[in-house]
Enzyme design. Sequence first.
Site, PDB file in Angstrom:
ATOM      1  N   HIS A  11     -32.871  14.788  34.018  1.00 43.73           N
ATOM      2  CA  HIS A  11     -33.663  15.834  34.460  1.00 43.73           C
ATOM      3  C   HIS A  11     -32.557  17.011  35.037  1.00 43.73           C
ATOM      4  O   HIS A  11     -31.566  16.886  35.228  1.00 43.73           O
ATOM      5  CB  HIS A  11     -34.351  15.586  35.595  1.00 43.73           C
ATOM      6  CG  HIS A  11     -33.754  15.022  36.809  1.00 43.73           C
ATOM      7  ND1 HIS A  11     -34.603  15.217  38.289  1.00 43.73           N
ATOM      8  CD2 HIS A  11     -32.576  14.713  37.322  1.00 43.73           C
ATOM      9  CE1 HIS A  11     -33.685  14.877  39.114  1.00 43.73           C
ATOM     10  NE2 HIS A  11     -32.473  14.496  38.490  1.00 43.73           N
ATOM     11  N   CYS A  30     -27.201  18.190  41.323  1.00 44.87           N
ATOM     12  CA  CYS A  30     -28.710  18.061  40.640  1.00 44.87           C
ATOM     13  C   CYS A  30     -29.039  19.295  39.862  1.00 44.87           C
ATOM     14  O   CYS A  30     -30.055  19.027  39.301  1.00 44.87           O
ATOM     15  CB  CYS A  30     -29.680  17.558  41.620  1.00 44.87           C
ATOM     16  SG  CYS A  30     -29.683  15.685  41.421  1.00 44.87           S
ATOM     17  N   HIS A  36     -28.528  15.924  33.893  1.00 46.03           N
ATOM     18  CA  HIS A  36     -27.826  14.803  34.197  1.00 46.03           C
ATOM     19  C   HIS A  36     -28.692  13.646  34.382  1.00 46.03           C
ATOM     20  O   HIS A  36     -30.023  14.026  34.192  1.00 46.03           O
ATOM     21  CB  HIS A  36     -27.162  14.812  35.688  1.00 46.03           C
ATOM     22  CG  HIS A  36     -28.207  15.002  36.646  1.00 46.03           C
ATOM     23  ND1 HIS A  36     -28.720  16.233  37.046  1.00 46.03           N
ATOM     24  CD2 HIS A  36     -28.840  14.090  37.811  1.00 46.03           C
ATOM     25  CE1 HIS A  36     -29.464  15.997  38.077  1.00 46.03           C
ATOM     26  NE2 HIS A  36     -29.477  14.776  38.389  1.00 46.03           N
ATOM     27  N   HIS A  38     -30.610   9.498  35.699  1.00 46.58           N
ATOM     28  CA  HIS A  38     -30.803   8.488  36.616  1.00 46.58           C
ATOM     29  C   HIS A  38     -31.181   7.137  36.117  1.00 46.58           C
ATOM     30  O   HIS A  38     -31.980   7.245  34.956  1.00 46.58           O
ATOM     31  CB  HIS A  38     -31.580   9.005  37.925  1.00 46.58           C
ATOM     32  CG  HIS A  38     -31.017  10.043  38.562  1.00 46.58           C
ATOM     33  ND1 HIS A  38     -30.146  10.071  39.606  1.00 46.58           N
ATOM     34  CD2 HIS A  38     -31.400  11.341  38.574  1.00 46.58           C
ATOM     35  CE1 HIS A  38     -29.980  11.080  40.229  1.00 46.58           C
ATOM     36  NE2 HIS A  38     -30.583  11.955  39.600  1.00 46.58           N
ATOM     37  N   ASP A  76     -39.245   7.036  29.758  1.00 48.44           N
ATOM     38  CA  ASP A  76     -38.055   6.312  29.624  1.00 48.44           C
ATOM     39  C   ASP A  76     -37.261   6.802  28.422  1.00 48.44           C
ATOM     40  O   ASP A  76     -37.747   6.806  27.361  1.00 48.44           O
ATOM     41  CB  ASP A  76     -38.244   4.713  29.194  1.00 48.44           C
ATOM     42  CG  ASP A  76     -37.038   3.857  29.398  1.00 48.44           C
ATOM     43  OD1 ASP A  76     -36.207   4.147  30.178  1.00 48.44           O
ATOM     44  OD2 ASP A  76     -37.203   2.892  28.414  1.00 48.44           O
ATOM     45  N   HIS A  77     -36.125   7.235  28.713  1.00 50.52           N
ATOM     46  CA  HIS A  77     -34.999   7.877  27.778  1.00 50.52           C
ATOM     47  C   HIS A  77     -35.449   8.929  27.517  1.00 50.52           C
ATOM     48  O   HIS A  77     -35.122   9.548  26.479  1.00 50.52           O
ATOM     49  CB  HIS A  77     -34.501   6.839  26.535  1.00 50.52           C
ATOM     50  CG  HIS A  77     -33.765   5.674  26.966  1.00 50.52           C
ATOM     51  ND1 HIS A  77     -34.346   4.604  27.636  1.00 50.52           N
ATOM     52  CD2 HIS A  77     -32.472   5.531  26.564  1.00 50.52           C
ATOM     53  CE1 HIS A  77     -33.138   3.642  27.793  1.00 50.52           C
ATOM     54  NE2 HIS A  77     -32.151   4.072  27.279  1.00 50.52           N
ATOM     55  N   GLU A 123     -34.214   6.510  43.319  1.00 51.68           N
ATOM     56  CA  GLU A 123     -33.590   7.306  42.425  1.00 51.68           C
ATOM     57  C   GLU A 123     -31.969   7.115  42.177  1.00 51.68           C
ATOM     58  O   GLU A 123     -31.403   6.925  41.131  1.00 51.68           O
ATOM     59  CB  GLU A 123     -33.622   8.755  42.835  1.00 51.68           C
ATOM     60  CG  GLU A 123     -33.090   9.719  41.512  1.00 51.68           C
ATOM     61  CD  GLU A 123     -32.901  11.194  42.145  1.00 51.68           C
ATOM     62  OE1 GLU A 123     -33.416  12.145  41.522  1.00 51.68           O
ATOM     63  OE2 GLU A 123     -32.173  11.568  43.232  1.00 51.68           O
TER      64      GLU A 123
HETATM   65 NI    NI Z   1     -30.790  14.140  39.740  1.00 51.18          NI
END
Ligand code: NI
Length: 133
Positions: A11, A30, A36, A38, A76-77, A123
Amino acid sequence: VTRKMHFNAAHRVYQPSWSEEQNQACFGKCANANWHGHNYDLLVTVKGEINPETGFVANLSEISDIIKREILDKVDHKNLDMDVDFMTGKISSTETLAVECWKQLEGPINALGCFLHSVKLQETEKNFVEYFG
Ligand code: NI
């Protein structure tokens, strides 16, 4: 009763109506333009009466199936900002993602005869959100 699930997603936390400087000052790393990711933990807690025949408040394999279908299969992914229908047009903060996960889960879980109590979205090791509807 709680089921813990896991997913990975990319995200960018970014407010498009702000300048780059404002975004950097508020969101720091962020706001990185090239994304990037998580490793998220999602803990879904349901409540209700214990069924005397099973001893269960809820069958956790049914809860797991709902979480997979309503959330994991979609996130997911994936890129939360580009790929996920229920995040379209929203800032992908942990807070907003937790609220949107609640909205995805509430109907299907309540249809099982128990109630959604909380969604906890972790997160990072240090940051998590708990939402109670
Ligand atoms: Ni982030």
